[in-house]
Design a protein around this motif. Sequence first.
Motif, short mmCIF file in Angstrom:
data_model
loop_
_atom_site.label_atom_id
_atom_site.label_comp_id
_atom_site.label_asym_id
_atom_site.label_seq_id
_atom_site.Cartn_x
_atom_site.Cartn_y
_atom_site.Cartn_z
N ALA A 1 0.82 -1.21 0.00
CA ALA A 1 0.00 0.00 0.00
C ALA A 1 0.85 1.26 0.00
O ALA A 1 1.90 1.32 0.62
N ASP A 2 0.36 2.24 -0.71
CA ASP A 2 0.99 3.56 -0.74
C ASP A 2 0.17 4.48 0.16
O ASP A 2 -1.00 4.75 -0.13
N PRO A 3 0.72 4.94 1.28
CA PRO A 3 -0.05 5.78 2.20
C PRO A 3 -0.65 7.02 1.56
O PRO A 3 -1.63 7.56 2.05
N ALA A 4 -0.09 7.47 0.45
CA ALA A 4 -0.60 8.67 -0.21
C ALA A 4 -1.82 8.38 -1.08
O ALA A 4 -2.49 9.30 -1.53
N ASP A 5 -2.14 7.11 -1.29
CA ASP A 5 -3.24 6.73 -2.17
C ASP A 5 -4.56 6.65 -1.40
O ASP A 5 -5.19 5.61 -1.27
N VAL A 6 -5.02 7.78 -0.89
CA VAL A 6 -6.22 7.86 -0.06
C VAL A 6 -7.45 7.38 -0.82
O VAL A 6 -8.28 6.64 -0.27
N ASP A 7 -7.60 7.75 -2.06
CA ASP A 7 -8.76 7.34 -2.85
C ASP A 7 -8.88 5.83 -2.93
O ASP A 7 -9.98 5.27 -2.88
N HIS A 8 -7.75 5.15 -3.03
CA HIS A 8 -7.77 3.69 -3.09
C HIS A 8 -8.33 3.11 -1.79
O HIS A 8 -9.16 2.21 -1.82
N TYR A 9 -7.88 3.62 -0.65
CA TYR A 9 -8.35 3.10 0.64
C TYR A 9 -9.84 3.33 0.81
O TYR A 9 -10.57 2.48 1.32
N LEU A 10 -10.33 4.49 0.41
CA LEU A 10 -11.74 4.81 0.57
C LEU A 10 -12.62 3.94 -0.33
O LEU A 10 -13.75 3.63 0.02
N ALA A 11 -12.11 3.54 -1.49
CA ALA A 11 -12.90 2.76 -2.44
C ALA A 11 -12.79 1.25 -2.20
O ALA A 11 -13.63 0.50 -2.68
N ASP A 12 -11.78 0.81 -1.48
CA ASP A 12 -11.52 -0.61 -1.29
C ASP A 12 -12.28 -1.13 -0.07
O ASP A 12 -12.07 -0.68 1.05
N ASP A 13 -13.18 -2.11 -0.29
CA ASP A 13 -13.96 -2.70 0.81
C ASP A 13 -13.09 -3.45 1.81
O ASP A 13 -13.56 -3.79 2.91
N GLY A 14 -11.86 -3.73 1.46
CA GLY A 14 -10.96 -4.45 2.37
C GLY A 14 -10.33 -3.56 3.43
O GLY A 14 -9.64 -4.05 4.31
N TRP A 15 -10.55 -2.26 3.33
CA TRP A 15 -9.97 -1.32 4.30
C TRP A 15 -11.08 -0.61 5.04
O TRP A 15 -12.11 -0.26 4.48
N VAL A 16 -10.86 -0.37 6.32
CA VAL A 16 -11.79 0.42 7.14
C VAL A 16 -11.07 1.70 7.51
O VAL A 16 -9.95 1.66 8.01
N VAL A 17 -11.70 2.83 7.24
CA VAL A 17 -11.10 4.12 7.52
C VAL A 17 -11.94 4.83 8.57
O VAL A 17 -13.16 4.86 8.47
N GLU A 18 -11.30 5.35 9.59
CA GLU A 18 -12.00 6.08 10.65
C GLU A 18 -11.26 7.38 10.90
O GLU A 18 -10.03 7.39 11.01
#
Length: 102
Positions: free
Chosen positions: A6-23
């Motif tokens: 994972a690239d920490p700068a790739d915020v859009d990827h984390y928000l779109a990926d169901d495998g990640w939970v963002v809080e």
Amino acid sequence: MTYSDADPADVDHYLADDGWVVEQKLDSTRAVAVVNAGTVTWFGAGGGTLRHSAATQHTPKLTGELLALTTPGDVLGRDGELMTGPGEYHVFDVAHWAGHDG
């Protein structure tokens, strides 16, 4: 994608990926509440004493609310965050709950 890829700068990827939970991180204090025999004991991160912070002023109110959710004989462990401003307790996990049958 694995964590190591994972690239920490790739915020859009984390928000779109169901495998990640963002809080969103809020100003808070980590707190574990243990209800046992009609009392509530508060612990800090790592199981030590809950240190005073702007959030700990809310523990008396939250203690009453936790006791209202249980009956005498219940043993309950909750892991969460005490929110500084509103005094809310955001629960991450109910680590243990042994209910009373009577």
